[in-house]
Design a protein around this motif. Structure first.
Motif, PDB file in Angstrom:
ATOM      1  N   GLY A 174       0.715  -1.323  -0.109  1.00 58.81           N
ATOM      2  CA  GLY A 174      -0.149  -0.104  -0.146  1.00 58.81           C
ATOM      3  C   GLY A 174       0.821   1.218   0.006  1.00 58.81           C
ATOM      4  O   GLY A 174       0.281   2.269   0.261  1.00 58.81           O
ATOM      5  N   ILE A 175       2.008   1.204  -0.115  1.00 60.16           N
ATOM      6  CA  ILE A 175       2.757   2.292  -0.035  1.00 60.16           C
ATOM      7  C   ILE A 175       2.368   3.035  -1.483  1.00 60.16           C
ATOM      8  O   ILE A 175       2.478   4.147  -1.646  1.00 60.16           O
ATOM      9  CB  ILE A 175       4.554   2.112  -0.022  1.00 60.16           C
ATOM     10  CG1 ILE A 175       4.869   1.529   1.031  1.00 60.16           C
ATOM     11  CG2 ILE A 175       5.332   3.375  -0.325  1.00 60.16           C
ATOM     12  CD1 ILE A 175       4.466   2.095   2.506  1.00 60.16           C
ATOM     13  N   ILE A 176       2.375   2.110  -2.631  1.00 62.40           N
ATOM     14  CA  ILE A 176       1.938   2.976  -3.731  1.00 62.40           C
ATOM     15  C   ILE A 176       0.594   2.555  -3.796  1.00 62.40           C
ATOM     16  O   ILE A 176       0.274   1.064  -3.547  1.00 62.40           O
ATOM     17  CB  ILE A 176       2.699   2.093  -5.099  1.00 62.40           C
ATOM     18  CG1 ILE A 176       4.105   2.636  -5.129  1.00 62.40           C
ATOM     19  CG2 ILE A 176       1.856   2.502  -6.389  1.00 62.40           C
ATOM     20  CD1 ILE A 176       4.783   2.149  -6.414  1.00 62.40           C
ATOM     21  N   LYS A 177      -0.260   3.364  -3.854  1.00 62.39           N
ATOM     22  CA  LYS A 177      -1.977   2.986  -3.642  1.00 62.39           C
ATOM     23  C   LYS A 177      -2.331   1.750  -4.217  1.00 62.39           C
ATOM     24  O   LYS A 177      -2.163   1.428  -5.591  1.00 62.39           O
ATOM     25  CB  LYS A 177      -2.615   4.186  -3.939  1.00 62.39           C
ATOM     26  CG  LYS A 177      -4.244   4.147  -3.212  1.00 62.39           C
ATOM     27  CD  LYS A 177      -4.959   5.516  -3.597  1.00 62.39           C
ATOM     28  CE  LYS A 177      -6.417   5.410  -3.171  1.00 62.39           C
ATOM     29  NZ  LYS A 177      -7.177   4.443  -3.651  1.00 62.39           N
ATOM     30  N   ASP A 178      -2.802   0.732  -3.674  1.00 66.63           N
ATOM     31  CA  ASP A 178      -3.621  -0.290  -3.887  1.00 66.63           C
ATOM     32  C   ASP A 178      -2.606  -1.465  -4.542  1.00 66.63           C
ATOM     33  O   ASP A 178      -3.104  -2.246  -5.392  1.00 66.63           O
ATOM     34  CB  ASP A 178      -4.660  -0.117  -5.191  1.00 66.63           C
ATOM     35  CG  ASP A 178      -5.839   0.794  -4.676  1.00 66.63           C
ATOM     36  OD1 ASP A 178      -6.134   0.646  -3.421  1.00 66.63           O
ATOM     37  OD2 ASP A 178      -6.397   1.339  -5.510  1.00 66.63           O
ATOM     38  N   CYS A 179      -1.419  -1.360  -4.456  1.00 64.30           N
ATOM     39  CA  CYS A 179      -0.450  -2.252  -4.887  1.00 64.30           C
ATOM     40  C   CYS A 179       0.766  -2.886  -3.717  1.00 64.30           C
ATOM     41  O   CYS A 179       0.722  -2.242  -2.829  1.00 64.30           O
ATOM     42  CB  CYS A 179       0.764  -1.394  -5.916  1.00 64.30           C
ATOM     43  SG  CYS A 179      -0.055  -0.765  -7.278  1.00 64.30           S
ATOM     44  N   VAL A 180       1.105  -3.991  -4.142  1.00 62.05           N
ATOM     45  CA  VAL A 180       2.040  -4.781  -3.455  1.00 62.05           C
ATOM     46  C   VAL A 180       3.280  -4.868  -4.131  1.00 62.05           C
ATOM     47  O   VAL A 180       3.260  -5.444  -5.421  1.00 62.05           O
ATOM     48  CB  VAL A 180       1.500  -6.193  -3.049  1.00 62.05           C
ATOM     49  CG1 VAL A 180       2.694  -7.029  -2.049  1.00 62.05           C
ATOM     50  CG2 VAL A 180       0.256  -6.157  -2.209  1.00 62.05           C
ATOM     51  N   VAL A 181       4.362  -4.043  -3.668  1.00 62.07           N
ATOM     52  CA  VAL A 181       5.706  -4.092  -4.174  1.00 62.07           C
ATOM     53  C   VAL A 181       6.449  -5.059  -3.476  1.00 62.07           C
ATOM     54  O   VAL A 181       6.684  -5.292  -2.442  1.00 62.07           O
ATOM     55  CB  VAL A 181       6.156  -2.802  -4.155  1.00 62.07           C
ATOM     56  CG1 VAL A 181       7.645  -2.580  -4.784  1.00 62.07           C
ATOM     57  CG2 VAL A 181       5.041  -1.802  -4.808  1.00 62.07           C
ATOM     58  N   ALA A 182       7.610  -5.753  -4.316  1.00 58.90           N
ATOM     59  CA  ALA A 182       8.505  -6.648  -3.547  1.00 58.90           C
ATOM     60  C   ALA A 182       9.795  -6.057  -4.248  1.00 58.90           C
ATOM     61  O   ALA A 182      10.023  -5.859  -5.199  1.00 58.90           O
ATOM     62  CB  ALA A 182       8.412  -8.093  -3.893  1.00 58.90           C
ATOM     63  N   PHE A 183      10.740  -5.973  -3.166  1.00 59.61           N
ATOM     64  CA  PHE A 183      12.216  -5.782  -3.662  1.00 59.61           C
ATOM     65  C   PHE A 183      12.920  -7.284  -3.264  1.00 59.61           C
ATOM     66  O   PHE A 183      12.811  -7.667  -2.185  1.00 59.61           O
ATOM     67  CB  PHE A 183      12.965  -4.898  -2.486  1.00 59.61           C
ATOM     68  CG  PHE A 183      12.608  -3.363  -2.875  1.00 59.61           C
ATOM     69  CD1 PHE A 183      11.487  -3.122  -3.796  1.00 59.61           C
ATOM     70  CD2 PHE A 183      13.289  -2.426  -2.002  1.00 59.61           C
ATOM     71  CE1 PHE A 183      11.410  -1.647  -4.048  1.00 59.61           C
ATOM     72  CE2 PHE A 183      12.899  -1.014  -2.248  1.00 59.61           C
ATOM     73  CZ  PHE A 183      11.978  -0.661  -3.302  1.00 59.61           C
TER      74      PHE A 183
END
Ligand SMILES: Cc1cc2nc3c(=O)[nH]c(=O)nc-3n(C[C@H](O)[C@H](O)[C@H](O)COP(=O)(O)OP(=O)(O)OC[C@H]3O[C@@H](n4cnc5c(N)ncnc54)[C@H](O)[C@@H]3O)c2cc1C
Length: 470
Positions: free
Chosen positions: A258-267
């Motif tokens: 949710g850091i980018i709205k509505d998204c899940v990001v993985a590093f």
């Protein structure tokens, strides 16, 4: 007490491959006849694994099966995090290991970050991070599977496998030669300026989502009634971190929720100079990269001032991931394998699903045959457990997306997760977050773990049982 229970449950429920693979009951090789010709379109993970498995089973049962694999060598996107379930499948079913020179990191910690803070989740069994393609000057995992299709097979079997690349299959049509069922038309031209064609008995489509809305697949859909799975947008890029002022990422992966709205990001870390960034639910823009790297929780680990201009390919690749199953994905003498089936665990562990599906498909052809009834019994039936569990996965993703937009929930979630950090492995919330990274629990189990962890938190708070966690 609860922690021991959670650890025991995680161990009990993560039976991995044994949960997903049901061996065929009668094992007489009554399927494809000696001399049959199978053509695989697409040489990614699914196509390569299938070609190896079919050849190996044919050898085991003394059948001579000709296999042609046509592959257009596009980039297969970045990614390359291999779960232990996928590794076990590769080792047990395909007799292949991941060579040491491919392994860029063993990830043993996951930092979960949302709008209100972060929590560290321990991964007791490290995950293997690799590059997928060899295009960056280092060997890639997908390419290494393709290169090892014939490893350990006899020279006679190996001679029956033909890899045609880089070539695009342009069209698949019904054959009128009276001998073969299909004709595959390739983009490569012969010296007399005619298209190359393959006359074949069985067609296996393993093209992945890059083939969606392309003439070859659209025509095939029209011909057979196949309907691809529903997808959501995704995005991926490799970041060059060599310009970082400091980089303390080490063996940690990150989930940014949710850091980018509505998204899940993985590093995902790939050695000291690489970081893969994948996003679910959106096509990444350059300003998203800047926003992610400037987030205070990320900055605790890495300071990369010009992240948006530090991309290996100078591009942000858009991709797609499936959220449901396809319809009519097999018929008389044709079948779909890999991502285009939508039969795997949605939003995670695509390698595992590709390996498993390829194995089931190859077994069915050798033991039962390539007609629709055989494929229903040996292939489709043994994949049917995926859609049921994916219902839970889809709801979990959508509910979380809505809740993470609420400040109170993000704060509550982090507080509940942190309250479990008085031991290294935490408890219910940690178990659920861990399973999202490792792929070792079903979505059903993950939903139960999250629910119990979040419900239990206020009671523990009242009972004064909570440590200070981080
Ligand atoms: C951004 C992203 C990151 C991911 N990261 C991971 C990860 O870290 N770990 C994981 O387990 N899973 C991951 N996945 C899922 C995983 O990539 C897929 O599940 C897996 O690659 C599916 O394999 P496939 O063989 O079906 O398709 P693909 O890997 O897409 O391979 C298809 C192949 O077919 C070829 N092709 C296409 N059309 C034609 C044609 N007409 N003629 C000839 N050849 C053709 C393509 O060039 C390609 O080589 C990720 C997915 C995405 C989108």
């Amino acid at each position: 007490m609860t922690k021991t229970l959670v650890a025991g449950l995680e161990k009990y429920l993560s039976k991995g491959l044994a949960d997903h693979y049901r061996p065929l009951k009668d094992t007489l090789p009554n399927g494809l006849k000696d001399g049959s010709h199978v053509t695989v379109i697409g040489g990614g993970i699914a196509g390569s694994a299938f070609a190896r498995q079919l050849a190996s089973l044919a050898q085991e049962h003394d059948k001579s099966i000709k296999i042609s694999m046509v592959n257009s060598t596009n980039c297969n996107y970045c990614g390359g995090l291999i779960t232990n379930v996928a590794l076990d499948t590769l080792s047990q079913m395909y007799k292949l290991e991941v060579p040491d020179n491919l392994v860029l990191k063993q990830v043993d910690e996951c930092i979960y970050i949302n709008q209100e803070g972060s929590v560290t989740v321990h991964l007791p069994h490290p995950l293997t991070a690799t590059l997928r393609t060899s295009r960056f000057g280092l060997p890639g995992f997908d390419d290494s599977i393709k290169e090892r299709i014939t490893d350990g097979l006899s020279a006679e079997t190996a001679a029956n496998i033909e890899i045609i690349e880089p070539t695009l299959a342009k069209k698949v049509e019904k054959n009128n030669d009276g001998k073969h069922k299909w004709r595959v038309i390739l983009s490569k031209r012969n010296s007399d300026n005619t298209n190359m064609v393959i006359d074949t008995d069985v067609v296996v489509i393993a093209c992945g989502f890059r083939a969606l809305k392309r003439p070859m697949l659209e025509n095939f859909q029209h011909l057979t009634g196949y309907k691809p799975p529903q997808t959501i947008p995704a995005s991926v890029t490799e970041v060059d971190t060599s310009g970082a002022i400091y980089n303390k990422i080490d063996n940690r992966m990150f989930i940014l929720d949710g850091i980018i709205k509505d998204c899940v990001v993985a590093f995902v870390p790939k050695g000291p100079k690489w970081l893969t960034l994948t996003v679910l639910n959106r096509k990444l823009e350059k300003q998203d990269i800047t926003e992610l790297f400037q987030h205070p929780e990320v900055k605790k680990y890495i300071d990369l001032p010009d992240a948006a201009n530090s991309l290996r390919c100078h591009t942000l690749c858009s991709a797609q991931v499936y959220t449901g199953a396809s319809v009519n994905f097999y018929g008389d003498d044709w079948l779909i394998i890999g991502d285009l089936t939508g039969y795997g665990r949605i939003l995670k562990d695509g390698y595992f699903a590709a390996f498993l599906g390829a194995r089931l498909a190859a077994e069915t052809l050798i033991y039962y045959g390539s007609d629709k009834r055989s494929l229903k019994k040996g292939y489709h039936k043994r994949l049917k457990h995926f859609p049921k569990d994916n219902l839970f996965g889809r709801h979990l993703f959508n509910i979380n997306k809505r809740l993470q937009n609420q400040k109170w929930f993000s704060r509550y979630f982090i507080a509940a997760a942190r309250s479990e950090t008085d031991t290294e492995d935490g408890s219910w919330v940690h178990g659920a977050l861990r399973a999202l990274s490792t792929g070792e629990l079903t979505y059903r189990a993950i939903a139960v773990f999250f629910t119990l962890g979040l419900i239990r938190y206020p009671f523990r708070l009242l009972a004064g049982k909570i440590g200070r966690g981080k």
